[in-house]
Design a protein around this motif. Sequence first.
Motif, PDB file in Angstrom:
ATOM      1  N   ASP A  35      61.615  -6.510 -40.024  1.00 55.21           N
ATOM      2  CA  ASP A  35      60.864  -5.735 -41.010  1.00 55.21           C
ATOM      3  C   ASP A  35      59.355  -5.955 -40.873  1.00 55.21           C
ATOM      4  O   ASP A  35      58.563  -5.017 -41.055  1.00 55.21           O
ATOM      5  N   VAL A  36      58.961  -7.181 -40.566  1.00 54.26           N
ATOM      6  CA  VAL A  36      57.542  -7.485 -40.396  1.00 54.26           C
ATOM      7  C   VAL A  36      56.978  -6.776 -39.175  1.00 54.26           C
ATOM      8  O   VAL A  36      55.836  -6.289 -39.184  1.00 54.26           O
ATOM      9  N   ARG A  37      57.781  -6.658 -38.124  1.00 59.13           N
ATOM     10  CA  ARG A  37      57.296  -6.116 -36.855  1.00 59.13           C
ATOM     11  C   ARG A  37      57.409  -4.589 -36.751  1.00 59.13           C
ATOM     12  O   ARG A  37      56.599  -3.956 -36.062  1.00 59.13           O
ATOM     13  N   LEU A  38      58.395  -3.998 -37.389  1.00 52.83           N
ATOM     14  CA  LEU A  38      58.679  -2.566 -37.214  1.00 52.83           C
ATOM     15  C   LEU A  38      57.461  -1.653 -37.383  1.00 52.83           C
ATOM     16  O   LEU A  38      57.254  -0.743 -36.562  1.00 52.83           O
ATOM     17  N   PRO A  39      56.638  -1.845 -38.427  1.00 52.08           N
ATOM     18  CA  PRO A  39      55.489  -0.936 -38.593  1.00 52.08           C
ATOM     19  C   PRO A  39      54.485  -1.009 -37.443  1.00 52.08           C
ATOM     20  O   PRO A  39      53.633  -0.128 -37.307  1.00 52.08           O
ATOM     21  N   HIS A  40      54.589  -2.057 -36.612  1.00 50.62           N
ATOM     22  CA  HIS A  40      53.615  -2.257 -35.541  1.00 50.62           C
ATOM     23  C   HIS A  40      54.192  -1.998 -34.148  1.00 50.62           C
ATOM     24  O   HIS A  40      53.500  -2.211 -33.152  1.00 50.62           O
ATOM     25  N   ASN A  41      55.434  -1.542 -34.082  1.00 48.00           N
ATOM     26  CA  ASN A  41      56.083  -1.410 -32.771  1.00 48.00           C
ATOM     27  C   ASN A  41      55.409  -0.385 -31.856  1.00 48.00           C
ATOM     28  O   ASN A  41      55.382  -0.566 -30.632  1.00 48.00           O
ATOM     29  N   ASP A  42      54.870   0.677 -32.422  1.00 49.44           N
ATOM     30  CA  ASP A  42      54.150   1.648 -31.585  1.00 49.44           C
ATOM     31  C   ASP A  42      52.918   0.990 -30.956  1.00 49.44           C
ATOM     32  O   ASP A  42      52.595   1.242 -29.785  1.00 49.44           O
TER      33      ASP A  42
END
Length: 339
Positions: free
Chosen positions: A234-241
């Motif tokens: 959840d912490v990483r998902l918004p930054h995966n792009d």
Amino acid sequence: MDLDVLNMLLIAGGTLALPILAFMASFFLWPSALIRVYYWYWRRTLGMQVRYADCRGYRFCYSVRGKPGTRPSVLLLHGFSAHKDMWLSVVKFLPKHLHLVCVDMPGHQGTSRTCAKDYSIQGQVCRIHQFVETVRLNKRPFHLVGTSMGGNVAGVYAACYPAHIFGLTLICPAGLKYPSESKFVKQLQALKRAGSPQAVPLIPTTPQEMEDMLRLCSHVRFNIPHQILQGLVDVRLPHNDFYQEVFMKIVDEDSRHSLHDHMHLITAPVQVIWGKQDQVVDVSGAAVLSDALPGCQVELLENCGHSVVMERPRRTAKLIMDFIAGQQGIDSTGSKKLS
């Protein structure tokens, strides 16, 4: 029972119950919040203070402890998709009076995101140089530590700005031409042949993929609850792009072998620390550095993978301090060595 006593017990019970309920709710409902609290707690416990440095519209986020003293300041550069707090496990075992600076790499966590050119290795070197000048870390030579992608950046920085560097510690650095291919490289090649070049094992999107990534990066097997794995995702998902963009820049032709192409320009004393069971960047790279850099000190750690900082924090801290002490001509206690 006396009414006042009963009320006191109820109040006391409620006071104890609320933190417990909050913890349980965070664990099951908002595990990502629990992870953020965990890092905040350890920064506070270890005396690391988060600060910001602004330069010409660009903002760096970093944490710091101590002030410049007789020993050189230490700047630590983290790896791909990590952040400054990954160093906390090592900071725990470093002297409290040592001046430590842990910076978020370009675009990571609290440091500004701009454009793709900043995420190439040379682009990151330029930004780290900007940071060093902004916080005036280069008033005298400092010790530079980098791991993985950060090791690539650290090595190129030392080659480009030799006057800034007292010593250099490279931990499982990327950016070399490795005699042997790692498991990670073989996975990338298989994904490319399968027509999925955008799929990167270091960019997980599910708890299972997160667990697979941790197994790839660490030889030590950590038993992590599903809720925590979900929180990490959840912490990483918004930054995966963003991570995808960074990854494509650091593996392209201009960046893939940056450390290899610049290592002959490194003049500072170099220490290399590598896990023998590294599955991300192959340990054979240690011999490449050792052959190219006369006097290079190499430490290969048994039963240790790519995440040296997490798997062997006490050992890593001791190796760094012993190396710094050796370059200063003093022993690890701070006393002058007898000639």
